[in-house]
Design an enzyme around this catalytic site. Structure first.
Site, mmCIF file in Angstrom:
data_model
loop_
_atom_site.group_PDB
_atom_site.id
_atom_site.type_symbol
_atom_site.label_atom_id
_atom_site.label_comp_id
_atom_site.label_asym_id
_atom_site.label_seq_id
_atom_site.Cartn_x
_atom_site.Cartn_y
_atom_site.Cartn_z
ATOM 1 N N TYR A 164 -58.758 7.940 -1.580
ATOM 2 C CA TYR A 164 -60.174 8.153 -1.875
ATOM 3 C C TYR A 164 -60.312 8.358 -3.385
ATOM 4 C CZ TYR A 164 -61.917 8.966 2.960
ATOM 5 O OH TYR A 164 -62.312 8.849 4.266
ATOM 6 N N GLU A 189 -65.085 0.238 0.506
ATOM 7 C CA GLU A 189 -66.360 -0.047 1.173
ATOM 8 C C GLU A 189 -67.552 0.231 0.267
ATOM 9 O OE1 GLU A 189 -66.732 2.137 4.826
ATOM 10 O OE2 GLU A 189 -65.279 0.879 5.873
ATOM 11 N N TYR A 219 -65.557 -1.019 13.664
ATOM 12 C CA TYR A 219 -65.277 0.096 14.574
ATOM 13 C C TYR A 219 -65.858 -0.352 15.907
ATOM 14 C CZ TYR A 219 -63.240 2.812 10.924
ATOM 15 O OH TYR A 219 -62.365 3.237 9.957
ATOM 16 N N GLU A 246 -59.180 -2.312 7.524
ATOM 17 C CA GLU A 246 -59.399 -1.063 8.279
ATOM 18 C C GLU A 246 -60.244 -1.346 9.510
ATOM 19 O OE1 GLU A 246 -60.996 2.241 5.813
ATOM 20 O OE2 GLU A 246 -62.404 2.496 7.464
HETATM 21 C C1 IDC Z 1 -63.820 8.965 7.850
HETATM 22 C C2 IDC Z 1 -62.792 9.892 8.443
HETATM 23 C C3 IDC Z 1 -63.397 11.289 8.585
HETATM 24 C C4 IDC Z 1 -63.937 11.739 7.245
HETATM 25 C C5 IDC Z 1 -64.935 10.705 6.696
HETATM 26 C C6 IDC Z 1 -65.375 11.046 5.279
HETATM 27 O O1 IDC Z 1 -62.348 9.400 9.694
HETATM 28 O O2 IDC Z 1 -62.417 12.213 9.041
HETATM 29 O O3 IDC Z 1 -64.597 12.986 7.376
HETATM 30 O O4 IDC Z 1 -64.295 9.438 6.621
HETATM 31 O O5 IDC Z 1 -64.287 11.161 4.424
HETATM 32 C C7 IDC Z 1 -64.922 4.061 7.145
HETATM 33 C C8 IDC Z 1 -64.258 4.595 5.949
HETATM 34 C C9 IDC Z 1 -63.357 5.765 6.291
HETATM 35 C C10 IDC Z 1 -64.002 6.627 7.359
HETATM 36 C C11 IDC Z 1 -64.079 5.794 8.645
HETATM 37 C C12 IDC Z 1 -64.630 6.540 9.853
HETATM 38 O O6 IDC Z 1 -63.559 3.627 5.197
HETATM 39 O O7 IDC Z 1 -63.129 6.497 5.120
HETATM 40 O O8 IDC Z 1 -63.169 7.741 7.595
HETATM 41 N N1 IDC Z 1 -64.907 4.617 8.361
HETATM 42 O O9 IDC Z 1 -65.917 6.997 9.600
HETATM 43 N N2 IDC Z 1 -65.672 2.965 7.221
HETATM 44 C C13 IDC Z 1 -66.178 2.853 8.465
HETATM 45 C C14 IDC Z 1 -65.698 3.911 9.212
#
Ligand code: IDC
Length: 315
Positions: free
Chosen positions: A73, A155, A216, A242
């Site tokens: 991050y 993203e 997702y 991802e």
């Molecule tokens: C999510 C983590 C969660 C955290 C959040 C913010 O699972 O624990 O609190 O980020 O940091 C993404 C992102 C990825 C996200 C994930 C799920 O790249 O960082 O992680 N997500 O929300 N894009 C779509 C979904």
């Protein structure tokens, strides 16, 4: 530099070597399509304990992990500072972690992805100067490691446009390419790396570039696959750097039927993919059970439902 044989058998790197892009495919040294099965860390600022040599080796040997994605991050998230807004000392630790991991992956004959994980910093231009310095520095150090894939902005989101991402990429890519001319680079796309169709209408003018598509499964369905199909039809290469089997928050229910549809789509189009995430956070997408504090050597009981699904997944 990179292990080609391990325990008497060719490693994934030994079989494929340094990769490149041909048309819409990531291909190996012989020009044959490859589809890499990867594991993404959670935010390495928050969960550094999982980025250890034993864990990487364990996942390569037991989970069929062919690529390890280091999600670094860049800005403050969940109370932890990122690379760009943290201290110099923190940055040095992260760089050391990345170099060590790439070397471990090389020793195992697997690939390693370095993810500049923008998220709350929704426009990559916010920390562009830091990105230019980081990618210059790290790509010099890792220039002889053909197992590295650079992901230059996880993203972009909110109102960040493809034009803004493109102009960022046009500065960052030459910095990496100056040090590693043949490097494979993945560029994020608008709307949390979903708008690959938009990018495909005005692609980057560099070779060996792929475009990030994130899904997702409980949230993103056929309409997102349609965007990907459009992007492929327009001739760009896509990389699912991802994905989650639950909803876009990283939590919620798992949709196995939709996951099956996605995996069939990825296989058909030879798209590589890395699962989110390697941690024991109490959320569906975390692969380690919340009650488990082990940082390697996990048994079935140490894993969450998502972790068990992934480790039993055959390509
Ligand atoms: C999510 C983590 C969660 C955290 C959040 C913010 O699972 O624990 O609190 O980020 O940091 C993404 C992102 C990825 C996200 C994930 C799920 O790249 O960082 O992680 N997500 O929300 N894009 C779509 C979904």
């Amino acid at each position: 530099m990179v292990t080609e044989i391990k325990n008497g058998a060719a490693t994934v790197y030994g079989k494929n070597g340094a990769l490149h892009v041909e048309g819409t495919c990531l291909v190996n040294k012989n020009g044959e399509p490859v589809q890499l099965k990867g594991v993404s860390t959670h935010n390495v600022n928050s969960f550094p304990q999982y980025v250890n040599d034993d864990a990487i080796e364990f996942m390569a040997d037991n989970w069929g992990m062919e690529l390890f994605r280091i999600a670094m991050y860049t800005a403050l998230a969940d109370g932890d500072y990122g690379y760009a807004d943290g201290t110099d000392e923190h940055r040095a630790e992260l760089e050391e972690m990345i170099v060590r991991s790439v070397k471990k992956c090389a020793e195992l004959g697997i690939y390693c992805m370095i993810d500049w994980h923008i998220l709350f910093d929704y426009n990559p231009n916010m920390h562009k100067d830091m990105a230019l310095k980081f990618f210059d520095k790290i790509s010099v150090v890792l220039k002889d490691y053909g197992n590295v894939i650079y992901e230059i902005c996880n993203e972009p989101n909110e109102d960040c446009t493809w034009e803004e991402i493109k102009s960022y990429a046009e500065e960052v890519i030459p910095v990496i390419r100056k040090n590693v001319p043949e490097s494979v680079i993945v560029c994020g796309t608008p709307k949390w790396s979903q708008d690959v169709d938009i990018a495909s209408k005005d692609p980057l003018k560099f070779k060996n570039v792929l475009y990030a598509l994130h899904f997702y499964a409980s949230t993103h369905k056929q309409s997102l696959r349609d965007k990907a199909s459009e992007a492929l039809a327009n001739g760009i290469a896509v990389y699912v750097t991802e994905y989650g089997i639950c909803d876009a928050s990283g939590n919620g229910a798992i949709d196995y039927d939709e996951v099956d549809r996605w995996l069939a789509f990825l296989k058909k189009n030879c798209i590589s993919y890395s699962i989110w995430n390697l941690s024991n956070k109490d959320e569906t997408s975390a692969m380690i059970a919340p009650s488990c504090n082990k940082t390697t050597g996990w048994n079935k009981e140490d894993l969450s439902e998502c972790g068990r699904w992934f480790t039993e997944l055959n390509k």
